[in-house]
Design an enzyme around this catalytic site. Structure first.
Site, PDB file in Angstrom:
ATOM      1  N   TYR A  71       1.222  -0.814   0.166  1.00  6.91           N
ATOM      2  CA  TYR A  71      -0.016   0.028  -0.295  1.00  6.91           C
ATOM      3  C   TYR A  71       0.594   1.764  -0.091  1.00  6.91           C
ATOM      4  CZ  TYR A  71      -4.508  -2.378  -0.147  1.00  6.91           C
ATOM      5  OH  TYR A  71      -5.194  -3.581   0.314  1.00  6.91           O
ATOM      6  N   VAL A 107      -9.148   4.310  -4.185  1.00  7.08           N
ATOM      7  CA  VAL A 107      -8.851   4.801  -3.464  1.00  7.08           C
ATOM      8  C   VAL A 107      -7.849   5.388  -3.859  1.00  7.08           C
ATOM      9  CG1 VAL A 107      -9.006   2.484  -1.943  1.00  7.08           C
ATOM     10  CG2 VAL A 107      -6.956   3.093  -2.803  1.00  7.08           C
ATOM     11  N   ASP A 108      -7.195   5.967  -4.732  1.00  9.48           N
ATOM     12  CA  ASP A 108      -7.097   7.105  -4.792  1.00  9.48           C
ATOM     13  C   ASP A 108      -7.543   8.358  -4.342  1.00  9.48           C
ATOM     14  OD1 ASP A 108      -7.961   7.322  -7.293  1.00  9.48           O
ATOM     15  OD2 ASP A 108      -6.965   6.056  -8.194  1.00  9.48           O
ATOM     16  N   HIS A 123     -14.549   2.391  -1.471  1.00 12.61           N
ATOM     17  CA  HIS A 123     -13.910   1.380  -0.556  1.00 12.61           C
ATOM     18  C   HIS A 123     -12.740   1.992  -0.100  1.00 12.61           C
ATOM     19  CE1 HIS A 123     -14.525  -1.477  -3.796  1.00 12.61           C
ATOM     20  NE2 HIS A 123     -15.543  -2.132  -3.083  1.00 12.61           N
ATOM     21  N   CYS A 131      -6.335   3.258  13.244  1.00  9.51           N
ATOM     22  CA  CYS A 131      -4.964   2.049  14.076  1.00  9.51           C
ATOM     23  C   CYS A 131      -6.516   1.401  13.558  1.00  9.51           C
ATOM     24  CB  CYS A 131      -5.673   2.630  15.629  1.00  9.51           C
ATOM     25  SG  CYS A 131      -5.060   1.059  16.225  1.00  9.51           S
ATOM     26  N   SER A 201     -14.557  -2.997 -14.366  1.00 12.54           N
ATOM     27  CA  SER A 201     -14.844  -4.457 -14.442  1.00 12.54           C
ATOM     28  C   SER A 201     -16.008  -5.190 -13.182  1.00 12.54           C
ATOM     29  CB  SER A 201     -13.559  -5.614 -13.543  1.00 12.54           C
ATOM     30  OG  SER A 201     -13.554  -5.402 -12.564  1.00 12.54           O
ATOM     31  N   ALA A 243     -11.182   6.070 -21.183  1.00  7.18           N
ATOM     32  CA  ALA A 243     -11.597   6.569 -20.231  1.00  7.18           C
ATOM     33  C   ALA A 243     -11.713   8.808 -20.544  1.00  7.18           C
ATOM     34  CB  ALA A 243     -11.715   7.429 -18.913  1.00  7.18           C
TER      35      ALA A 243
HETATM   36  P1  OAD Z   1     -10.612  -3.657 -12.748  1.00  6.11           P
HETATM   37  O1  OAD Z   1      -8.876  -3.953 -13.011  1.00  6.11           O
HETATM   38  O2  OAD Z   1     -11.129  -4.918 -11.779  1.00  6.11           O
HETATM   39  O3  OAD Z   1     -10.995  -3.259 -13.808  1.00  6.11           O
HETATM   40  C1  OAD Z   1     -10.362  -2.374 -14.245  1.00  6.11           C
HETATM   41  C2  OAD Z   1     -11.602  -1.957 -15.420  1.00  6.11           C
HETATM   42  O4  OAD Z   1     -10.709  -0.959 -16.187  1.00  6.11           O
HETATM   43  C3  OAD Z   1     -11.613  -2.963 -16.636  1.00  6.11           C
HETATM   44  O5  OAD Z   1     -12.464  -3.470 -16.913  1.00  6.11           O
HETATM   45  C4  OAD Z   1     -10.152  -2.533 -18.017  1.00  6.11           C
HETATM   46  O6  OAD Z   1     -11.402  -2.895 -19.560  1.00  6.11           O
HETATM   47  C5  OAD Z   1     -10.787  -0.934 -17.504  1.00  6.11           C
HETATM   48  N1  OAD Z   1      -9.778   0.206 -18.293  1.00  6.11           N
HETATM   49  C6  OAD Z   1      -8.507  -0.415 -18.466  1.00  6.11           C
HETATM   50  N2  OAD Z   1      -8.109   0.738 -18.808  1.00  6.11           N
HETATM   51  C7  OAD Z   1      -8.941   1.959 -19.027  1.00  6.11           C
HETATM   52  C8  OAD Z   1      -9.342   2.952 -19.361  1.00  6.11           C
HETATM   53  N3  OAD Z   1      -7.888   3.593 -19.803  1.00  6.11           N
HETATM   54  N4  OAD Z   1     -10.328   3.996 -19.164  1.00  6.11           N
HETATM   55  C9  OAD Z   1     -11.460   2.790 -18.764  1.00  6.11           C
HETATM   56  N5  OAD Z   1     -11.725   1.805 -17.941  1.00  6.11           N
HETATM   57  C10 OAD Z   1     -10.144   1.221 -18.658  1.00  6.11           C
HETATM   58  O7  OAD Z   1     -10.743  -2.742 -11.335  1.00  6.11           O
HETATM   59  P2  OAD Z   1     -11.813  -2.521 -10.876  1.00  6.11           P
HETATM   60  O8  OAD Z   1     -12.795  -3.039 -11.106  1.00  6.11           O
HETATM   61  O9  OAD Z   1     -11.793  -1.005 -10.466  1.00  6.11           O
HETATM   62  O10 OAD Z   1     -11.569  -3.804  -4.241  1.00  6.11           O
HETATM   63  O11 OAD Z   1     -11.856  -2.952  -9.579  1.00  6.11           O
HETATM   64  C11 OAD Z   1     -13.364  -3.550  -8.459  1.00  6.11           C
HETATM   65  C12 OAD Z   1     -12.384  -3.101  -6.625  1.00  6.11           C
HETATM   66  O12 OAD Z   1     -12.376  -4.644  -7.829  1.00  6.11           O
HETATM   67  C13 OAD Z   1     -11.088  -2.302  -6.805  1.00  6.11           C
HETATM   68  O13 OAD Z   1     -12.186  -1.718  -5.948  1.00  6.11           O
HETATM   69  C14 OAD Z   1     -10.641  -2.706  -5.311  1.00  6.11           C
HETATM   70  C15 OAD Z   1     -10.398  -4.845  -6.450  1.00  6.11           C
HETATM   71  O14 OAD Z   1     -10.272  -5.896  -5.449  1.00  6.11           O
HETATM   72  C16 OAD Z   1     -11.127  -3.656  -3.268  1.00  6.11           C
HETATM   73  O15 OAD Z   1     -10.221  -3.951  -3.418  1.00  6.11           O
HETATM   74  C17 OAD Z   1     -11.963  -3.811  -2.453  1.00  6.11           C
END
Ligand code: OAD
Length: 257
Positions: A71, A107-108, A123, A131, A201, A243
Protein backbone atom coordinates in the site's frame (compact mmCIF):
# COMPACT_ATOMS: atom_id res chain seq x y z
CA UNK A 1 -10.31 21.18 -32.75
CA UNK A 2 -13.18 18.68 -33.06
CA UNK A 3 -12.80 15.35 -31.27
CA UNK A 4 -12.18 12.36 -33.56
CA UNK A 5 -14.30 10.12 -31.32
CA UNK A 6 -17.84 9.47 -32.54
CA UNK A 7 -20.34 9.52 -29.70
CA UNK A 8 -23.62 7.63 -29.96
CA UNK A 9 -26.38 10.24 -30.40
CA UNK A 10 -28.75 8.34 -28.09
CA UNK A 11 -26.22 8.24 -25.26
CA UNK A 12 -25.54 11.92 -25.76
CA UNK A 13 -29.22 12.85 -25.54
CA UNK A 14 -29.70 10.86 -22.32
CA UNK A 15 -26.69 12.56 -20.80
CA UNK A 16 -27.74 16.06 -21.84
CA UNK A 17 -31.24 15.53 -20.42
CA UNK A 18 -30.15 13.87 -17.17
CA UNK A 19 -31.68 15.43 -14.05
CA UNK A 20 -29.56 13.37 -11.67
CA UNK A 21 -26.50 11.64 -13.10
CA UNK A 22 -24.63 9.04 -11.08
CA UNK A 23 -21.05 8.47 -12.21
CA UNK A 24 -19.67 5.15 -10.96
CA UNK A 25 -15.93 4.72 -11.45
CA UNK A 26 -13.33 1.99 -11.08
CA UNK A 27 -9.58 1.79 -11.44
CA UNK A 28 -9.79 2.14 -15.26
CA UNK A 29 -10.46 5.88 -14.87
CA UNK A 30 -7.05 6.32 -13.23
CA UNK A 31 -5.19 4.04 -15.64
CA UNK A 32 -4.29 6.89 -18.00
CA UNK A 33 -2.80 8.77 -15.05
CA UNK A 34 -0.28 5.96 -14.77
CA UNK A 35 -1.89 4.02 -11.92
CA UNK A 36 -2.19 0.35 -12.83
CA UNK A 37 -5.72 -1.06 -12.49
CA UNK A 38 -6.27 -3.34 -9.52
CA UNK A 39 -5.92 -6.47 -11.60
CA UNK A 40 -2.91 -5.12 -13.56
CA UNK A 41 -1.10 -4.06 -10.40
CA UNK A 42 0.57 -7.37 -9.69
CA UNK A 43 4.13 -6.12 -9.92
CA UNK A 44 7.36 -6.83 -8.03
CA UNK A 45 6.89 -8.47 -4.70
CA UNK A 46 3.12 -8.33 -5.08
CA UNK A 47 3.30 -10.49 -8.22
CA UNK A 48 4.24 -13.44 -6.02
CA UNK A 49 0.96 -13.16 -4.13
CA UNK A 50 -2.68 -13.35 -5.03
CA UNK A 51 -4.20 -9.90 -4.30
CA UNK A 52 -7.50 -11.58 -3.51
CA UNK A 53 -5.74 -13.28 -0.61
CA UNK A 54 -3.50 -10.38 0.44
CA UNK A 55 -6.12 -7.63 0.51
CA UNK A 56 -7.70 -9.20 3.58
CA UNK A 57 -7.60 -8.60 7.35
CA UNK A 58 -6.15 -12.11 7.75
CA UNK A 59 -3.21 -11.28 5.48
CA UNK A 60 -2.51 -8.10 7.46
CA UNK A 61 -2.48 -10.13 10.67
CA UNK A 62 -0.01 -12.65 9.20
CA UNK A 63 2.18 -10.59 6.82
CA UNK A 64 1.66 -7.00 7.80
CA UNK A 65 5.01 -5.88 6.36
CA UNK A 66 4.09 -7.22 2.91
CA UNK A 67 0.63 -5.67 2.96
CA UNK A 68 1.77 -2.28 4.34
CA UNK A 69 4.71 -2.22 1.89
CA UNK A 70 2.38 -2.77 -1.04
CA UNK A 71 0.00 0.00 0.00
CA UNK A 72 2.92 2.38 0.62
CA UNK A 73 4.18 1.57 -2.86
CA UNK A 74 0.72 2.29 -4.30
CA UNK A 75 0.47 5.51 -2.26
CA UNK A 76 3.79 6.78 -3.56
CA UNK A 77 2.72 5.89 -7.13
CA UNK A 78 -0.55 7.83 -6.71
CA UNK A 79 1.21 10.88 -5.30
CA UNK A 80 3.44 11.00 -8.37
CA UNK A 81 0.42 10.92 -10.72
CA UNK A 82 -1.94 13.65 -11.88
CA UNK A 83 -5.63 13.57 -12.76
CA UNK A 84 -6.20 12.87 -16.46
CA UNK A 85 -8.78 14.25 -18.94
CA UNK A 86 -11.24 11.56 -17.82
CA UNK A 87 -11.26 12.85 -14.23
CA UNK A 88 -11.48 16.40 -15.57
CA UNK A 89 -14.43 15.59 -17.84
CA UNK A 90 -16.33 14.11 -14.88
CA UNK A 91 -15.74 17.34 -12.97
CA UNK A 92 -17.03 19.26 -16.01
CA UNK A 93 -20.19 17.11 -16.15
CA UNK A 94 -21.00 18.24 -12.61
CA UNK A 95 -20.94 21.86 -13.79
CA UNK A 96 -23.24 21.18 -16.75
CA UNK A 97 -25.91 19.06 -15.08
CA UNK A 98 -28.47 19.89 -12.37
CA UNK A 99 -27.18 17.10 -10.08
CA UNK A 100 -24.29 14.65 -10.19
CA UNK A 101 -23.27 12.07 -7.60
CA UNK A 102 -19.80 10.61 -8.04
CA UNK A 103 -19.31 7.15 -6.56
CA UNK A 104 -15.87 5.58 -6.84
CA UNK A 105 -14.33 2.25 -5.93
CA UNK A 106 -10.91 3.87 -6.18
CA UNK A 107 -8.78 4.51 -3.12
CA UNK A 108 -6.82 7.29 -4.84
CA UNK A 109 -7.65 11.00 -4.64
CA UNK A 110 -7.51 11.89 -8.33
CA UNK A 111 -11.21 12.80 -8.59
CA UNK A 112 -10.73 15.30 -5.76
CA UNK A 113 -7.54 16.65 -7.32
CA UNK A 114 -9.49 17.18 -10.56
CA UNK A 115 -11.90 19.36 -8.57
CA UNK A 116 -14.78 16.95 -7.88
CA UNK A 117 -16.58 17.44 -4.57
CA UNK A 118 -18.47 15.10 -2.28
CA UNK A 119 -16.96 11.97 -3.84
CA UNK A 120 -18.36 8.78 -2.30
CA UNK A 121 -15.44 6.39 -1.70
CA UNK A 122 -16.94 2.92 -1.40
CA UNK A 123 -13.58 1.23 -0.80
CA UNK A 124 -12.04 3.85 1.48
CA UNK A 125 -8.93 5.93 0.89
CA UNK A 126 -5.26 5.02 0.83
CA UNK A 127 -4.62 8.41 2.46
CA UNK A 128 -6.67 7.70 5.59
CA UNK A 129 -4.99 4.90 7.54
CA UNK A 130 -6.29 4.12 11.00
CA UNK A 131 -5.45 2.05 14.04
CA UNK A 132 -6.54 -1.55 13.67
CA UNK A 133 -7.21 -1.75 17.40
CA UNK A 134 -8.83 1.55 18.46
CA UNK A 135 -9.90 2.86 15.05
CA UNK A 136 -8.35 6.33 15.54
CA UNK A 137 -7.12 7.98 12.34
CA UNK A 138 -3.36 8.09 11.78
CA UNK A 139 -1.57 11.06 10.19
CA UNK A 140 0.93 9.98 7.54
CA UNK A 141 4.22 11.85 7.13
CA UNK A 142 3.55 14.55 4.52
CA UNK A 143 5.14 14.23 1.10
CA UNK A 144 5.87 11.33 -1.19
CA UNK A 145 7.36 8.29 0.57
CA UNK A 146 10.92 7.86 -0.58
CA UNK A 147 10.68 4.32 -1.90
CA UNK A 148 12.58 2.39 -4.54
CA UNK A 149 10.61 1.56 -7.68
CA UNK A 150 9.97 -1.97 -6.45
CA UNK A 151 7.54 -3.02 -3.73
CA UNK A 152 9.29 -3.46 -0.35
CA UNK A 153 8.31 -5.17 2.87
CA UNK A 154 7.73 -2.35 5.39
CA UNK A 155 6.46 -2.63 8.95
CA UNK A 156 3.48 -0.33 9.55
CA UNK A 157 3.67 2.38 12.20
CA UNK A 158 2.08 1.97 15.63
CA UNK A 159 -0.82 4.02 16.97
CA UNK A 160 0.22 7.01 19.12
CA UNK A 161 -2.73 6.44 21.43
CA UNK A 162 -2.94 2.70 22.08
CA UNK A 163 0.16 1.21 20.41
CA UNK A 164 -1.93 -0.90 18.01
CA UNK A 165 -0.88 -1.47 14.42
CA UNK A 166 -1.85 1.14 11.85
CA UNK A 167 -3.65 -0.38 8.86
CA UNK A 168 -4.43 1.04 5.42
CA UNK A 169 -7.74 2.94 5.29
CA UNK A 170 -9.08 0.79 2.49
CA UNK A 171 -11.81 -1.82 2.44
CA UNK A 172 -10.48 -5.36 2.23
CA UNK A 173 -12.18 -8.48 0.97
CA UNK A 174 -14.53 -9.81 3.59
CA UNK A 175 -15.03 -6.37 5.19
CA UNK A 176 -18.14 -4.23 5.10
CA UNK A 177 -18.24 -1.07 3.05
CA UNK A 178 -18.22 2.19 5.06
CA UNK A 179 -21.85 2.44 6.19
CA UNK A 180 -22.56 6.07 5.25
CA UNK A 181 -20.83 5.79 1.88
CA UNK A 182 -22.84 2.70 1.03
CA UNK A 183 -26.21 4.13 2.06
CA UNK A 184 -25.52 7.42 0.21
CA UNK A 185 -24.54 5.46 -2.90
CA UNK A 186 -27.66 3.28 -2.76
CA UNK A 187 -29.86 6.33 -2.33
CA UNK A 188 -28.26 8.14 -5.27
CA UNK A 189 -28.78 5.07 -7.46
CA UNK A 190 -32.45 4.90 -6.41
CA UNK A 191 -32.93 8.57 -7.33
CA UNK A 192 -30.90 8.93 -10.52
CA UNK A 193 -32.16 8.80 -14.09
CA UNK A 194 -28.81 8.09 -15.82
CA UNK A 195 -25.81 6.11 -14.56
CA UNK A 196 -22.45 6.46 -16.26
CA UNK A 197 -20.19 3.55 -15.44
CA UNK A 198 -16.50 4.18 -16.16
CA UNK A 199 -13.48 1.88 -16.03
CA UNK A 200 -14.70 -0.94 -13.84
CA UNK A 201 -14.86 -4.65 -14.47
CA UNK A 202 -17.93 -4.69 -12.17
CA UNK A 203 -17.06 -7.99 -10.56
CA UNK A 204 -16.39 -7.02 -6.94
CA UNK A 205 -19.55 -6.98 -4.83
CA UNK A 206 -21.43 -5.35 -3.24
CA UNK A 207 -20.22 -2.24 -5.16
CA UNK A 208 -20.72 -3.94 -8.53
CA UNK A 209 -24.41 -4.42 -7.75
CA UNK A 210 -25.08 -0.68 -8.17
CA UNK A 211 -25.16 -0.47 -11.99
CA UNK A 212 -27.12 -3.72 -12.21
CA UNK A 213 -29.71 -2.43 -9.72
CA UNK A 214 -29.93 0.83 -11.66
CA UNK A 215 -30.57 -1.03 -14.93
CA UNK A 216 -33.24 -3.14 -13.24
CA UNK A 217 -35.01 0.04 -12.11
CA UNK A 218 -35.09 1.27 -15.71
CA UNK A 219 -32.25 3.78 -15.31
CA UNK A 220 -30.29 4.38 -18.51
CA UNK A 221 -26.84 2.83 -17.94
CA UNK A 222 -24.02 4.11 -20.16
CA UNK A 223 -20.71 2.28 -19.93
CA UNK A 224 -17.27 3.61 -20.90
CA UNK A 225 -14.63 0.88 -21.11
CA UNK A 226 -12.21 -0.25 -23.83
CA UNK A 227 -12.98 -3.90 -23.05
CA UNK A 228 -16.08 -6.01 -22.63
CA UNK A 229 -17.33 -6.42 -19.03
CA UNK A 230 -20.09 -8.18 -17.16
CA UNK A 231 -22.14 -4.98 -17.56
CA UNK A 232 -22.32 -5.15 -21.36
CA UNK A 233 -25.65 -6.96 -21.33
CA UNK A 234 -27.41 -4.43 -19.09
CA UNK A 235 -25.85 -1.19 -20.34
CA UNK A 236 -28.09 0.63 -22.82
CA UNK A 237 -25.00 2.15 -24.42
CA UNK A 238 -21.50 0.65 -24.48
CA UNK A 239 -18.98 3.32 -25.44
CA UNK A 240 -15.84 1.36 -26.20
CA UNK A 241 -12.73 3.39 -25.50
CA UNK A 242 -10.50 4.90 -22.87
CA UNK A 243 -12.03 7.18 -20.27
CA UNK A 244 -9.52 9.95 -21.00
CA UNK A 245 -10.66 10.05 -24.62
CA UNK A 246 -14.36 9.14 -24.53
CA UNK A 247 -15.40 11.35 -21.58
CA UNK A 248 -13.92 14.62 -22.90
CA UNK A 249 -15.47 13.80 -26.30
CA UNK A 250 -18.86 13.32 -24.61
CA UNK A 251 -18.63 16.65 -22.80
CA UNK A 252 -17.50 18.44 -25.94
CA UNK A 253 -20.26 16.90 -28.07
CA UNK A 254 -22.91 17.75 -25.46
CA UNK A 255 -21.85 21.22 -24.34
CA UNK A 256 -19.00 22.32 -26.54
CA UNK A 257 -16.35 22.17 -23.77
P1 OAD B 1 -10.42 -3.86 -12.37
O1 OAD B 1 -8.93 -3.93 -12.45
O2 OAD B 1 -11.18 -5.10 -12.03
O3 OAD B 1 -11.04 -3.35 -13.75
C1 OAD B 1 -10.54 -2.22 -14.40
C2 OAD B 1 -11.42 -1.98 -15.60
O4 OAD B 1 -10.97 -0.79 -16.21
C3 OAD B 1 -11.38 -3.09 -16.66
O5 OAD B 1 -12.71 -3.40 -17.07
C4 OAD B 1 -10.59 -2.44 -17.81
O6 OAD B 1 -11.04 -2.91 -19.09
C5 OAD B 1 -10.95 -0.98 -17.61
N1 OAD B 1 -9.97 -0.03 -18.16
C6 OAD B 1 -8.63 -0.17 -18.31
N2 OAD B 1 -8.10 0.94 -18.81
C7 OAD B 1 -9.11 1.83 -18.98
C8 OAD B 1 -9.19 3.18 -19.46
N3 OAD B 1 -8.11 3.85 -19.86
N4 OAD B 1 -10.41 3.77 -19.48
C9 OAD B 1 -11.52 3.10 -19.08
N5 OAD B 1 -11.49 1.84 -18.61
C10 OAD B 1 -10.31 1.21 -18.56
O7 OAD B 1 -10.73 -2.68 -11.36
P2 OAD B 1 -12.08 -2.29 -10.62
O8 OAD B 1 -13.28 -2.66 -11.42
O9 OAD B 1 -11.94 -0.88 -10.16
O10 OAD B 1 -11.55 -3.49 -4.44
O11 OAD B 1 -12.01 -3.22 -9.36
C11 OAD B 1 -13.01 -3.08 -8.38
C12 OAD B 1 -12.46 -3.42 -7.07
O12 OAD B 1 -11.80 -4.68 -7.16
C13 OAD B 1 -11.36 -2.50 -6.58
O13 OAD B 1 -11.88 -1.34 -5.99
C14 OAD B 1 -10.67 -3.36 -5.58
C15 OAD B 1 -10.66 -4.69 -6.34
O14 OAD B 1 -10.75 -5.79 -5.62
C16 OAD B 1 -11.01 -3.62 -3.23
O15 OAD B 1 -9.81 -3.51 -3.03
C17 OAD B 1 -12.01 -3.88 -2.16
Amino acid sequence: MKSAIEIDAGALKHLQDARHLVVFTGSGVSQESGIPTFRDAQVGLWAKYDPNELATPEAFAKQRDVVWGWYEFRRSQILRCQPNPGHQAIEALARHLPKLTLITQNVDDLHERAGSHGVIHLHGSIFQPRCRACGRPHTLTPGIPDLPSEVQQIMPPKCNHCGGWIRPGVVWFGEELPRNAWSDAKQAVRECDVLLCVGTSAVVYPAAALPFEAAEQGVCVIQVNPDPTSLDSVARFNLRGRAGEVLPALVEAAWGS
